[in-house]
Design a protein around this motif. Structure first.
Motif, PDB file in Angstrom:
ATOM      1  N   MET A 153       9.290  77.472   6.428  1.00 39.47           N
ATOM      2  CA  MET A 153       9.786  76.200   7.056  1.00 39.47           C
ATOM      3  C   MET A 153      11.277  76.327   7.161  1.00 39.47           C
ATOM      4  N   SER A 154      11.763  75.970   8.266  1.00 39.32           N
ATOM      5  CA  SER A 154      13.387  75.952   8.617  1.00 39.32           C
ATOM      6  C   SER A 154      13.773  74.386   8.858  1.00 39.32           C
ATOM      7  N   THR A 155      14.892  74.336   8.189  1.00 40.36           N
ATOM      8  CA  THR A 155      15.313  72.732   8.609  1.00 40.36           C
ATOM      9  C   THR A 155      16.674  73.086   9.351  1.00 40.36           C
ATOM     10  N   SER A 156      16.779  72.036  10.335  1.00 42.81           N
ATOM     11  CA  SER A 156      17.986  72.323  11.030  1.00 42.81           C
ATOM     12  C   SER A 156      18.669  70.941  11.258  1.00 42.81           C
ATOM     13  N   GLU A 157      19.938  71.155  11.418  1.00 43.31           N
ATOM     14  CA  GLU A 157      20.874  70.035  11.537  1.00 43.31           C
ATOM     15  C   GLU A 157      20.780  69.326  12.789  1.00 43.31           C
ATOM     16  N   PRO A 158      20.732  68.132  12.718  1.00 39.02           N
ATOM     17  CA  PRO A 158      20.943  67.256  14.068  1.00 39.02           C
ATOM     18  C   PRO A 158      21.754  67.497  14.821  1.00 39.02           C
ATOM     19  N   SER A 159      21.740  67.597  16.217  1.00 35.09           N
ATOM     20  CA  SER A 159      22.959  67.826  16.890  1.00 35.09           C
ATOM     21  C   SER A 159      23.939  66.730  17.044  1.00 35.09           C
ATOM     22  N   ALA A 160      25.072  67.175  17.583  1.00 41.34           N
ATOM     23  CA  ALA A 160      26.123  65.879  17.661  1.00 41.34           C
ATOM     24  C   ALA A 160      25.705  64.627  18.553  1.00 41.34           C
ATOM     25  N   ALA A 161      25.034  65.043  19.537  1.00 39.88           N
ATOM     26  CA  ALA A 161      24.357  63.936  20.380  1.00 39.88           C
ATOM     27  C   ALA A 161      23.230  63.171  19.254  1.00 39.88           C
ATOM     28  N   GLU A 162      22.550  63.703  18.770  1.00 40.66           N
ATOM     29  CA  GLU A 162      21.509  63.068  17.926  1.00 40.66           C
ATOM     30  C   GLU A 162      22.166  62.296  16.811  1.00 40.66           C
ATOM     31  N   THR A 163      23.396  62.760  16.278  1.00 39.44           N
ATOM     32  CA  THR A 163      23.950  62.080  15.337  1.00 39.44           C
ATOM     33  C   THR A 163      24.487  60.763  15.838  1.00 39.44           C
ATOM     34  N   THR A 164      25.365  61.023  16.870  1.00 37.95           N
ATOM     35  CA  THR A 164      26.026  59.769  17.722  1.00 37.95           C
ATOM     36  C   THR A 164      24.877  58.741  17.931  1.00 37.95           C
ATOM     37  N   TRP A 165      23.768  59.344  18.621  1.00 38.13           N
ATOM     38  CA  TRP A 165      22.667  58.267  18.850  1.00 38.13           C
ATOM     39  C   TRP A 165      22.087  57.382  17.621  1.00 38.13           C
ATOM     40  N   ARG A 166      21.871  58.246  16.462  1.00 38.13           N
ATOM     41  CA  ARG A 166      21.496  57.406  15.387  1.00 38.13           C
ATOM     42  C   ARG A 166      22.679  56.573  14.611  1.00 38.13           C
ATOM     43  N   SER A 167      24.002  57.159  14.547  1.00 37.35           N
ATOM     44  CA  SER A 167      24.898  56.040  14.252  1.00 37.35           C
ATOM     45  C   SER A 167      25.033  54.868  14.979  1.00 37.35           C
ATOM     46  N   TRP A 168      24.933  54.976  16.464  1.00 39.22           N
ATOM     47  CA  TRP A 168      24.952  53.878  17.393  1.00 39.22           C
ATOM     48  C   TRP A 168      23.780  52.714  17.007  1.00 39.22           C
ATOM     49  N   LEU A 169      22.585  53.456  17.021  1.00 34.65           N
ATOM     50  CA  LEU A 169      21.415  52.702  17.107  1.00 34.65           C
ATOM     51  C   LEU A 169      21.256  51.990  15.413  1.00 34.65           C
ATOM     52  N   SER A 170      21.864  52.355  14.586  1.00 36.88           N
ATOM     53  CA  SER A 170      21.742  51.686  13.247  1.00 36.88           C
ATOM     54  C   SER A 170      22.734  50.482  13.406  1.00 36.88           C
ATOM     55  N   GLU A 171      23.563  50.325  14.075  1.00 36.33           N
ATOM     56  CA  GLU A 171      24.227  49.005  14.392  1.00 36.33           C
ATOM     57  C   GLU A 171      23.736  47.928  15.553  1.00 36.33           C
ATOM     58  N   ARG A 172      22.814  48.445  16.199  1.00 34.66           N
ATOM     59  CA  ARG A 172      22.326  47.820  17.257  1.00 34.66           C
ATOM     60  C   ARG A 172      20.888  47.272  17.276  1.00 34.66           C
ATOM     61  N   ALA A 173      20.464  46.272  17.779  1.00 33.18           N
ATOM     62  CA  ALA A 173      18.959  45.981  17.871  1.00 33.18           C
ATOM     63  C   ALA A 173      18.939  45.355  19.329  1.00 33.18           C
ATOM     64  N   ALA A 174      17.665  45.216  19.720  1.00 25.73           N
ATOM     65  CA  ALA A 174      17.297  44.624  21.037  1.00 25.73           C
ATOM     66  C   ALA A 174      17.725  43.064  21.024  1.00 25.73           C
ATOM     67  N   GLY A 175      18.509  42.554  22.097  1.00 27.35           N
ATOM     68  CA  GLY A 175      18.846  41.294  22.224  1.00 27.35           C
ATOM     69  C   GLY A 175      20.390  41.349  21.928  1.00 27.35           C
ATOM     70  N   GLY A 176      20.987  42.339  21.632  1.00 27.63           N
ATOM     71  CA  GLY A 176      22.437  42.590  21.266  1.00 27.63           C
ATOM     72  C   GLY A 176      23.188  42.479  22.767  1.00 27.63           C
ATOM     73  N   VAL A 177      24.282  41.793  22.757  1.00 27.66           N
ATOM     74  CA  VAL A 177      24.975  41.932  24.031  1.00 27.66           C
ATOM     75  C   VAL A 177      26.122  42.795  23.806  1.00 27.66           C
ATOM     76  N   LEU A 178      26.421  44.007  24.904  1.00 22.33           N
ATOM     77  CA  LEU A 178      27.570  44.654  24.907  1.00 22.33           C
ATOM     78  C   LEU A 178      28.332  44.700  25.856  1.00 22.33           C
ATOM     79  N   ASP A 179      29.610  45.261  25.891  1.00 23.26           N
ATOM     80  CA  ASP A 179      30.349  45.435  27.162  1.00 23.26           C
ATOM     81  C   ASP A 179      30.196  46.939  27.568  1.00 23.26           C
ATOM     82  N   GLY A 180      30.232  47.180  28.821  1.00 19.10           N
ATOM     83  CA  GLY A 180      30.083  48.649  29.263  1.00 19.10           C
ATOM     84  C   GLY A 180      30.358  49.064  30.709  1.00 19.10           C
TER      85      GLY A 180
END
Length: 83
Positions: free
Chosen positions: A1-28
């Motif tokens: 069984m191999s374990t793989s490190e998450p990609s940079a995109a996955e890490t960025t997504w997880r980090s961003w998601l950990s600080e957000r929730a539905a209903g949150g307001v953002l500028d874009g």
């Protein structure tokens, strides 16, 4: 069984998601206009889909406030509405 490190995109997504929730307001910034909405960049490399039910989608380069309507964690997607 191999374990793989998450990609940079996955890490960025997880980090961003950990600080957000539905209903949150953002500028874009609109990065791509579509017939049914637009992709809005709310953080470097993080794009959500702004669905427009009425009227045309804002043009690329437009800055706007958006609210997170729904988050699909498994597919790494989220939808936005104007705030």
């Amino acid at each position: 069984m191999s374990t793989s490190e998450p990609s940079a995109a996955e890490t960025t997504w997880r980090s961003w998601l950990s600080e957000r929730a539905a209903g949150g307001v953002l500028d874009g910034v609109v990065v791509q206009q579509l017939p049914f909405g637009a992709f809005v960049e709310v953080a470097p490399g993080i794009h959500g889909l702004l669905v427009t039910n009425r009227g045309a989608a804002p043009e690329a380069g437009t800055r706007l406030s958006v609210r997170i309507e729904r988050i699909d964690v498994e597919r790494r997607r989220f939808s936005l509405v104007t705030a």
